[in-house]
Enzyme design. Structure first.
Site, PDB file in Angstrom:
ATOM      1  N   PRO A  23      84.990 -40.819 -82.611  1.00 46.97           N
ATOM      2  CA  PRO A  23      84.563 -41.331 -81.304  1.00 46.97           C
ATOM      3  C   PRO A  23      84.846 -42.830 -81.199  1.00 46.97           C
ATOM      4  CG  PRO A  23      82.848 -40.010 -82.334  1.00 46.97           C
ATOM      5  CD  PRO A  23      83.875 -40.259 -83.381  1.00 46.97           C
ATOM      6  N   GLN A 100      80.404 -36.688 -78.453  1.00 49.62           N
ATOM      7  CA  GLN A 100      79.374 -37.384 -79.208  1.00 49.62           C
ATOM      8  C   GLN A 100      78.271 -37.797 -78.244  1.00 49.62           C
ATOM      9  OE1 GLN A 100      79.577 -41.564 -80.661  1.00 49.62           O
ATOM     10  NE2 GLN A 100      79.494 -40.660 -82.711  1.00 49.62           N
ATOM     11  N   TYR A 183      72.353 -47.787 -83.278  1.00 47.74           N
ATOM     12  CA  TYR A 183      71.905 -47.256 -81.999  1.00 47.74           C
ATOM     13  C   TYR A 183      70.563 -46.536 -82.186  1.00 47.74           C
ATOM     14  CZ  TYR A 183      76.548 -48.730 -80.631  1.00 47.74           C
ATOM     15  OH  TYR A 183      77.673 -49.494 -80.401  1.00 47.74           O
ATOM     16  N   LEU A 302      89.121 -46.672 -92.159  1.00 45.14           N
ATOM     17  CA  LEU A 302      90.408 -47.144 -92.673  1.00 45.14           C
ATOM     18  C   LEU A 302      91.141 -46.071 -93.471  1.00 45.14           C
ATOM     19  CD1 LEU A 302      89.727 -50.874 -93.597  1.00 45.14           C
ATOM     20  CD2 LEU A 302      90.694 -49.909 -91.512  1.00 45.14           C
TER      21      LEU A 302
END
Length: 355
Positions: A23, A100, A183, A302
């Protein structure tokens, strides 16, 4: 045979390969959080490119749960209608469309990254008062949140469940609960941000309570066939914060609540965390959770080379790799990876001649 290009069955849904699009917020929604043609092209292009699981950006379950005024949402039936063309196109290319579901908590009502202003968006510019586990802002430049009371917490749980039902109606074949990156759900999990003294704060079990209530409510809403994933920050990278040991416990509890795969990211609860960013730096987190909690995991962070992704899956460090920025740079990474690994690519026939 490439393990990266083997199918992955999650309940009644089978991913054609182990490559997922992570996402990534686009900050490009229309008024009231409605997706636009940007989302159709952005997500659809990755499906054309051969991604097995295409995850939307963080999609707010309530208007006040948006990170920015330009975030997408799923808090009304209008959002269902707006998302349907996107999910239909993604599915039509052989990929699995997923959403999501998110609530930004005290990180809500901020300017999108390329705005001329930064920090909290005032009411005059379309902002709002965010909510959180307490009344302290994430950083001084963000807006001061209102602490959620019992009714507010119950409303959040209901909003996640209702949005999950709308997601299925909109054509999403899987849902992911966002409990990472500082969040709202992560704010309740982390001792760095949760200083409550009621049943939703204090020890680890109490801090996990909201995330588990959301997971159970989402599972009950979507039924037995729809896969439910949960993204967590497996560590805060700060002493005294949430740890990978905590995440192993949480992952086991999530599995018991009906979650099928834990997407292991990290960080976000502290603006001063020292994160050892490097190729595959979060893979060990996914591997440990998978090994010690006995639950399927997704690795992210990554992951850029096909051989790297192949090794993660082949070595049993994760069941799924999630690519973010690499898929922004190259939407056709899965096709390039298939060619490099000698595998049969997924994706549409129209572009096959390029490989």
């Amino acid at each position: 045979m490439s393990k990266l290009f083997t199918p992955l069955a999650l309940r009644a849904v089978t991913l054609p390969n182990r490559i997922a699009m992570a996402p990534m917020c686009q900050y490009s929604a229309g008024p009231d959080g409605l997706p636009t043609d940007w989302h159709l092209v952005h997500l659809g292009t990755r499906a054309v490119g051969g991604v097995g699981l295409v995850l939307s950006e963080a999609t707010a379950v309530l208007p006040e749960g948006r990170i920015s005024p330009q975030d997408t949402g799923l808090w009304s039936d209008a959002h269902v209608d707006a998302w349907r063309p996107v999910t239909a196109f993604v599915a039509g290319q052989g990929a699995v469309p997923a959403v999501q579901l998110a609530h930004a908590g005290f990180k809500a009502s901020t300017y999108r990254p390329w705005a001329t202003s930064s920090g909290g968006v005032p009411d005059a510019d379309g902002g709002w008062t965010p909510v959180g586990p307490g009344a302290e802002p994430f950083v001084p430049t963000y807006r001061v949140p209102t602490a959620l009371d019992a009714a507010g917490i119950a409303g959040v749980v209901d909003a996640f469940a209702t949005a999950a039902g709308r997601a299925v109606a909109a054509g999403f074949a899987a849902v992911e609960i966002h409990a990472a990156h500082g969040y709202l759900l992560h704010e309740f999990l982390s001792p760095l941000t949760n200083h409550r003294t009621d049943g939703y704060g204090g020890d680890r079990a109490a801090r996990m309570r909201l995330t588990l209530e959301v997971a159970r409510a989402v599972r009950a809403t979507v039924g037995e066939d729809v896969p439910v994933l949960t993204r967590i920050s497996a560590t805060d990278w700060v002493e005294g914060g949430w740890t990978v040991e905590d995440s192993v416990v949480l992952a086991g509890e999530l599995a018991g609540a009906g979650v099928d795969l834990v997407d292991a990211s990290s960080g976000g609860a502290s603006a001063t965390a020292s994160i050892p960013v490097g190729p595959g730096y979060q893979v060990p987190l996914a591997a440990r959770i998978r090994r010690e909690a006995g639950v399927p995991t997704g690795a992210v962070g990554l992951i850029v080379e096909p051989e790297q992704a192949e090794e993660i899956i082949s070595a049993g460090e994760a069941d799924l790799v999630l690519l973010g920025r690499e898929l922004l740079r190259d939407p056709y990474w899965p096709r390039r990876a298939a060619a490099k690994l000698g595998a049969e690519p997924t994706g549409t026939a129209q572009y096959a001649r390029a490989w």
